[in-house]
Design a protein around this motif. Sequence first.
Motif, PDB file in Angstrom:
ATOM      1  N   TYR A  64      36.582  37.792  36.525  1.00 34.24           N
ATOM      2  CA  TYR A  64      37.882  38.051  35.884  1.00 34.24           C
ATOM      3  C   TYR A  64      39.011  37.855  36.883  1.00 34.24           C
ATOM      4  O   TYR A  64      38.796  37.765  38.094  1.00 34.24           O
ATOM      5  N   PHE A  65      40.225  37.757  36.342  1.00 35.39           N
ATOM      6  CA  PHE A  65      41.422  37.626  37.168  1.00 35.39           C
ATOM      7  C   PHE A  65      42.199  38.933  37.149  1.00 35.39           C
ATOM      8  O   PHE A  65      42.273  39.606  36.107  1.00 35.39           O
ATOM      9  N   ASN A  78      47.784  40.094  39.346  1.00 34.45           N
ATOM     10  CA  ASN A  78      48.506  39.736  40.573  1.00 34.45           C
ATOM     11  C   ASN A  78      47.649  38.904  41.522  1.00 34.45           C
ATOM     12  O   ASN A  78      47.883  38.895  42.730  1.00 34.45           O
ATOM     13  N   GLU A  79      46.651  38.231  40.977  1.00 31.94           N
ATOM     14  CA  GLU A  79      45.726  37.438  41.792  1.00 31.94           C
ATOM     15  C   GLU A  79      46.476  36.302  42.495  1.00 31.94           C
ATOM     16  O   GLU A  79      47.376  35.675  41.917  1.00 31.94           O
ATOM     17  N   ALA A  80      46.085  36.056  43.744  1.00 30.43           N
ATOM     18  CA  ALA A  80      46.688  34.973  44.504  1.00 30.43           C
ATOM     19  C   ALA A  80      46.266  33.617  43.929  1.00 30.43           C
ATOM     20  O   ALA A  80      45.178  33.478  43.366  1.00 30.43           O
ATOM     21  N   SER A  81      47.125  32.611  44.077  1.00 32.45           N
ATOM     22  CA  SER A  81      46.859  31.292  43.523  1.00 32.45           C
ATOM     23  C   SER A  81      45.568  30.691  44.066  1.00 32.45           C
ATOM     24  O   SER A  81      44.780  30.091  43.330  1.00 32.45           O
ATOM     25  N   SER A 133      39.908  29.147  43.308  1.00 32.80           N
ATOM     26  CA  SER A 133      38.541  29.264  43.820  1.00 32.80           C
ATOM     27  C   SER A 133      37.581  29.764  42.747  1.00 32.80           C
ATOM     28  O   SER A 133      36.460  29.246  42.613  1.00 32.80           O
ATOM     29  N   LYS A 134      38.002  30.757  41.978  1.00 34.35           N
ATOM     30  CA  LYS A 134      37.148  31.304  40.920  1.00 34.35           C
ATOM     31  C   LYS A 134      36.880  30.263  39.831  1.00 34.35           C
ATOM     32  O   LYS A 134      35.766  30.162  39.315  1.00 34.35           O
ATOM     33  N   GLU A 139      42.793  30.922  29.101  1.00 38.12           N
ATOM     34  CA  GLU A 139      41.920  29.754  29.096  1.00 38.12           C
ATOM     35  C   GLU A 139      42.090  28.993  30.405  1.00 38.12           C
ATOM     36  O   GLU A 139      43.209  28.807  30.890  1.00 38.12           O
ATOM     37  N   SER A 140      40.969  28.565  30.958  1.00 37.64           N
ATOM     38  CA  SER A 140      41.014  27.871  32.243  1.00 37.64           C
ATOM     39  C   SER A 140      41.802  26.568  32.155  1.00 37.64           C
ATOM     40  O   SER A 140      42.424  26.141  33.136  1.00 37.64           O
ATOM     41  N   LYS A 141      41.823  25.924  30.981  1.00 34.71           N
ATOM     42  CA  LYS A 141      42.543  24.649  30.855  1.00 34.71           C
ATOM     43  C   LYS A 141      44.045  24.835  31.047  1.00 34.71           C
ATOM     44  O   LYS A 141      44.734  23.916  31.521  1.00 34.71           O
TER      45      LYS A 141
END
Length: 435
Positions: A223-224, A227-230, A235-236, A260-262
């Motif tokens: 999961y993200f 505030n996850e870094a770019s 990487s995930k 969605e990852s896209k």
Amino acid sequence: MGDLIGIGLLILISALFAMSEIAIAASRKIKLRVMADEGNAKAAAVLKLQEQPGAFFAMIQIALNAIAILGGIVGEQALSPYVESVLVMVYQGPLLAQISFLISFFTITSLFILFADLMPKRLAMIMPEAVAVRLVTLMRWVTFALTPLVVFFNGLTNVILRIFKVPAEREDIVTTEDIVAMMDAGAEYGSLQQQEYDLIGNVFDLEARFLSSVMSPRDQIVYFDINEASADIASKIIEHPHNHFLVCNGNLDKLIGSVESKDILRQVLKGDAAKINSEMLEKDIFYLPETLSLSEALNAFKAAAKPFAVVVNEYALVVGIVTVKDLMKGFMGDLITHTGDELIIERDENSWLVDGLTPVVDLAKVLEIDEFPDQMHYETVAGYLIYSMKRIPKRAEYIQYAGFKFEVVDVEGIRVEQLLVSKVTSLAANNNDAQ
């Protein structure tokens, strides 16, 4: 000579009644319904006769008993003179008439047993539906012709059955056990392929298996954080190429939505830094309780039209995530999907490496065990060990059940990662003591 022809006719008529009795009783309803749906009116008539068989069987017994009595009377008179004329060549004593009678009686009885009973019934048992549809019309006309006697004896039978509180009519209910028995027979004779057999068997497990047996557990959810870094987001996505990712605020129990990852990949392709913004965030999360069966979960997905669901327990804590693909794989297996991460790996004919998350129903099929003890209390093989030991097992600990040894070979924290299942030389069936 006329008497001998009469005996032959009586045997033939008795054979017809005996065949119809067994054929109509033994005909399979499922096959008759298929024939009736294809337009076979006689198959429909057999089904109707099976639903209310009282009058039919009353007629059969009246006819068979009448033929048997008539055959005994005619038979002795028909054969005795011939037997006596042959016997007199070797014996002329005072018991000539009695011996002739006994030989005639034995001969007539043997002919009726062989040609009017055993052989017709054997033929009817071999192909009951074919015989039933050919004789049903004749039997209905005979029943109509004997209506007074049929009504009397059938009514008397119903009264007696009611006195003893016995059902007067058969109630046909096709149970799961009946279908499984038909599947076993079809697989044994080759009319049902192994994949078809496994698939149908898995469908019956839909109500018995729960979401926890097919979901990705909490510790495997990628999961993200909002505030996850770019760099971490990119990487995930590279390491875990999923279509959807959950987004939370600190931990999984504080879900914000999904992405969605896209949408993130579009940012990267445009040269922007990977980040999660409100425009791409889907806040409508589909939740399912972990107590749902696979059948109930499929219906829920059908109604919601969502690609995945977050599985929660009774305390509203996230315990896993499940997709439609997971559900389908739960009962279709490798027919629709195949992965290199097999849960059960056969080392040799007597041992298997088993992932701790393997559903116990799948392992039971491989080991040919009917079921594990108190199976309603757990879903996975790891759960079986924990339930049996009443604690978290340690590496190299094992239990024995149904002639198999379940040994823990890998533990990650409090999670049982892998087991070695092997046949034991001295069967210690039903022994659940931790070693």
